[in-house]
Design a protein around this motif. Sequence first.
Motif, PDB file in Angstrom:
ATOM      1  N   ILE A 148      67.405 -19.440  66.822  1.00  0.00           N
ATOM      2  CA  ILE A 148      66.737 -19.339  65.947  1.00  0.00           C
ATOM      3  C   ILE A 148      66.976 -17.901  65.841  1.00  0.00           C
ATOM      4  O   ILE A 148      67.482 -16.511  66.563  1.00  0.00           O
ATOM      5  CB  ILE A 148      65.310 -19.504  66.406  1.00  0.00           C
ATOM      6  N   VAL A 149      67.201 -17.329  64.389  1.00  0.00           N
ATOM      7  CA  VAL A 149      67.655 -16.005  64.254  1.00  0.00           C
ATOM      8  C   VAL A 149      66.656 -15.810  63.187  1.00  0.00           C
ATOM      9  O   VAL A 149      66.087 -16.254  62.176  1.00  0.00           O
ATOM     10  CB  VAL A 149      69.528 -15.997  63.623  1.00  0.00           C
ATOM     11  N   GLU A 209      62.209 -10.648  56.447  1.00  0.00           N
ATOM     12  CA  GLU A 209      63.332 -11.793  55.349  1.00  0.00           C
ATOM     13  C   GLU A 209      62.736 -12.853  55.567  1.00  0.00           C
ATOM     14  O   GLU A 209      62.361 -13.935  55.005  1.00  0.00           O
ATOM     15  CB  GLU A 209      65.197 -11.298  55.661  1.00  0.00           C
ATOM     16  N   GLY A 210      63.084 -13.155  57.482  1.00  0.00           N
ATOM     17  CA  GLY A 210      62.220 -14.287  57.837  1.00  0.00           C
ATOM     18  C   GLY A 210      63.206 -14.895  58.859  1.00  0.00           C
ATOM     19  O   GLY A 210      64.637 -14.444  59.308  1.00  0.00           O
ATOM     20  N   GLN A 211      63.275 -16.086  59.492  1.00  0.00           N
ATOM     21  CA  GLN A 211      63.661 -16.841  60.636  1.00  0.00           C
ATOM     22  C   GLN A 211      64.720 -18.108  60.419  1.00  0.00           C
ATOM     23  O   GLN A 211      64.419 -19.225  59.153  1.00  0.00           O
ATOM     24  CB  GLN A 211      62.870 -17.793  61.469  1.00  0.00           C
ATOM     25  N   TYR A 212      66.223 -18.259  60.579  1.00  0.00           N
ATOM     26  CA  TYR A 212      67.126 -19.119  60.160  1.00  0.00           C
ATOM     27  C   TYR A 212      67.554 -20.161  61.978  1.00  0.00           C
ATOM     28  O   TYR A 212      67.483 -18.893  62.730  1.00  0.00           O
ATOM     29  CB  TYR A 212      68.350 -18.680  59.939  1.00  0.00           C
ATOM     30  N   ARG A 213      67.725 -21.828  61.413  1.00  0.00           N
ATOM     31  CA  ARG A 213      68.243 -21.798  62.659  1.00  0.00           C
ATOM     32  C   ARG A 213      69.837 -21.744  62.479  1.00  0.00           C
ATOM     33  O   ARG A 213      70.183 -22.648  61.639  1.00  0.00           O
ATOM     34  CB  ARG A 213      67.310 -23.447  62.725  1.00  0.00           C
ATOM     35  N   LEU A 214      70.276 -21.271  63.253  1.00  0.00           N
ATOM     36  CA  LEU A 214      71.617 -20.964  63.351  1.00  0.00           C
ATOM     37  C   LEU A 214      72.440 -21.808  64.379  1.00  0.00           C
ATOM     38  O   LEU A 214      72.272 -21.433  65.374  1.00  0.00           O
ATOM     39  CB  LEU A 214      72.185 -19.216  63.371  1.00  0.00           C
ATOM     40  N   PRO A 215      73.181 -22.592  64.104  1.00  0.00           N
ATOM     41  CA  PRO A 215      74.736 -23.140  64.957  1.00  0.00           C
ATOM     42  C   PRO A 215      74.563 -22.552  66.337  1.00  0.00           C
ATOM     43  O   PRO A 215      74.976 -20.546  65.619  1.00  0.00           O
ATOM     44  CB  PRO A 215      76.030 -23.540  64.971  1.00  0.00           C
ATOM     45  N   GLY A 216      74.555 -22.250  67.439  1.00  0.00           N
ATOM     46  CA  GLY A 216      74.991 -21.256  68.450  1.00  0.00           C
ATOM     47  C   GLY A 216      76.323 -20.339  68.688  1.00  0.00           C
ATOM     48  O   GLY A 216      77.054 -19.957  68.937  1.00  0.00           O
ATOM     49  N   LEU A 239      77.401  -4.559  57.829  1.00  0.00           N
ATOM     50  CA  LEU A 239      75.941  -5.531  57.541  1.00  0.00           C
ATOM     51  C   LEU A 239      75.246  -6.554  56.815  1.00  0.00           C
ATOM     52  O   LEU A 239      74.789  -7.456  57.341  1.00  0.00           O
ATOM     53  CB  LEU A 239      74.508  -4.142  57.156  1.00  0.00           C
ATOM     54  N   SER A 240      76.009  -6.610  55.716  1.00  0.00           N
ATOM     55  CA  SER A 240      75.917  -7.494  54.966  1.00  0.00           C
ATOM     56  C   SER A 240      76.408  -8.871  55.060  1.00  0.00           C
ATOM     57  O   SER A 240      75.950 -10.092  55.088  1.00  0.00           O
ATOM     58  CB  SER A 240      75.751  -7.227  53.603  1.00  0.00           C
ATOM     59  N   GLU A 241      77.864  -8.456  55.553  1.00  0.00           N
ATOM     60  CA  GLU A 241      78.788  -9.401  56.326  1.00  0.00           C
ATOM     61  C   GLU A 241      77.417 -10.358  57.437  1.00  0.00           C
ATOM     62  O   GLU A 241      77.920 -11.301  57.312  1.00  0.00           O
ATOM     63  CB  GLU A 241      79.695  -8.560  56.941  1.00  0.00           C
ATOM     64  N   MET A 242      76.560  -9.281  57.984  1.00  0.00           N
ATOM     65  CA  MET A 242      76.459 -10.024  59.340  1.00  0.00           C
ATOM     66  C   MET A 242      75.261 -11.097  59.001  1.00  0.00           C
ATOM     67  O   MET A 242      75.055 -12.026  59.404  1.00  0.00           O
ATOM     68  CB  MET A 242      75.974  -9.053  60.098  1.00  0.00           C
ATOM     69  N   LEU A 243      74.406 -10.313  57.587  1.00  0.00           N
ATOM     70  CA  LEU A 243      73.766 -10.982  57.536  1.00  0.00           C
ATOM     71  C   LEU A 243      74.065 -12.465  56.387  1.00  0.00           C
ATOM     72  O   LEU A 243      72.970 -13.493  56.748  1.00  0.00           O
ATOM     73  CB  LEU A 243      72.449 -10.075  56.417  1.00  0.00           C
ATOM     74  N   ASP A 244      74.512 -12.563  55.384  1.00  0.00           N
ATOM     75  CA  ASP A 244      75.393 -13.227  55.121  1.00  0.00           C
ATOM     76  C   ASP A 244      75.509 -14.485  55.747  1.00  0.00           C
ATOM     77  O   ASP A 244      75.911 -15.702  55.391  1.00  0.00           O
ATOM     78  CB  ASP A 244      76.258 -13.032  54.221  1.00  0.00           C
ATOM     79  N   LEU A 245      76.432 -14.044  57.113  1.00  0.00           N
ATOM     80  CA  LEU A 245      76.749 -15.208  57.428  1.00  0.00           C
ATOM     81  C   LEU A 245      75.552 -16.218  58.458  1.00  0.00           C
ATOM     82  O   LEU A 245      75.888 -17.381  58.202  1.00  0.00           O
ATOM     83  CB  LEU A 245      76.989 -14.369  59.225  1.00  0.00           C
ATOM     84  N   VAL A 246      74.439 -15.524  58.344  1.00  0.00           N
ATOM     85  CA  VAL A 246      73.726 -15.988  58.527  1.00  0.00           C
ATOM     86  C   VAL A 246      73.165 -16.575  57.995  1.00  0.00           C
ATOM     87  O   VAL A 246      72.817 -18.544  57.820  1.00  0.00           O
ATOM     88  CB  VAL A 246      72.234 -15.236  59.871  1.00  0.00           C
TER      89      VAL A 246
END
Lengths: 241, 92
Positions: free
Chosen positions: B2-3, B8-15, B44-51
């Motif tokens: 969980i990220v 903004e909110g929470q996301y389920r991202l593959p480990g 920073l936007s690269e990181m956020l977009d990855l998620v």
Amino acid sequence: MGILARTSTLMRAKMNRLLDRAENPSETLDVAYDKQIEMLRNVKRGVVEMVSTKRRLQLQAGKVQDNISKLDVQARKAMGMGREDMARLALERKQHANTELQDLDQQISGLELEQEKLTKAEQRLQAKVQAFRTKKEIIKAQYKAAQAQVRIGSALSGISEEMGDITLSVERAEDKTEALRAKSGAIDELAEAGVLNLEIDGKDDISRELDKLSANSEVESELAALKASASEKKSLPEGQS
Amino acid sequence: MIVRILTEGQYRLPGSFIDQLNEIDNKIVGVVEQENEAEFRKLLSEMLDLVRNNSNEVGMDELVESDIVLPEPDITLIEAEELFTGEGIVPD
């Protein structure tokens, strides 16, 4: 330590401040729920404040827009009277007002974006608080079971994290709204002082000058008419004077 | 895992994305030290977009704790610096 670890630590610190566990687990849950309701109220208030600040900025933008049109008319009028200096002054002020208007428009759209974000956060918190309320009643009913402690833990930390995040959202929104409100207040003050060329006694200095000019030109034309009639008399046959 | 992206909110991202996140994270440490605003924004936007692009949003009524917390999208370089110098972590 990278930014991920730092941010996570910051979040935990915020969460721990929100989570004060009481001796009695069901009391802990109820206290937490009360806090959530209070926070929800804060978020709603934050949204309302943003809307009112936005309205105020929109009102000011409207005034500045009126000013721009007025200055434009003045510039033309002054030019028509051959007063380039006055026309220049009006145009300079128009330029200034234009910059001001662009600035205001930018702030308004920034605020709109912020308002949208906070509204979304509010909806999210609302849904989570509702979920928490259901969960807490179930946990309370099952309180005697061994699993209860664990369940309290995960539900509480889940909602506390959300609350910590909302706190941050509200803080940021408040900072931005506060800054804009201060700016809006400064514009009002400038307007009162006449610096932003809003009207004093119903008229600004350019209007007064233009009025004086047109009054002068009326005097001049009447004077010219008088002169003309006087010279006509003069040119009448001599020997009568 | 969980990220959370703050505000903004929470996301389920593959480990499996953790390495990529850490890699960007390390670069961010460098650009914050150099006070390189443009590069900071980019990373920073690269990181956020990855998620955002590789995950599912956590349901509105789900109550889960995050494994990783990412900074808010509009965090400034100055705020990030404060975060690193520790001023941001000290509780009020």
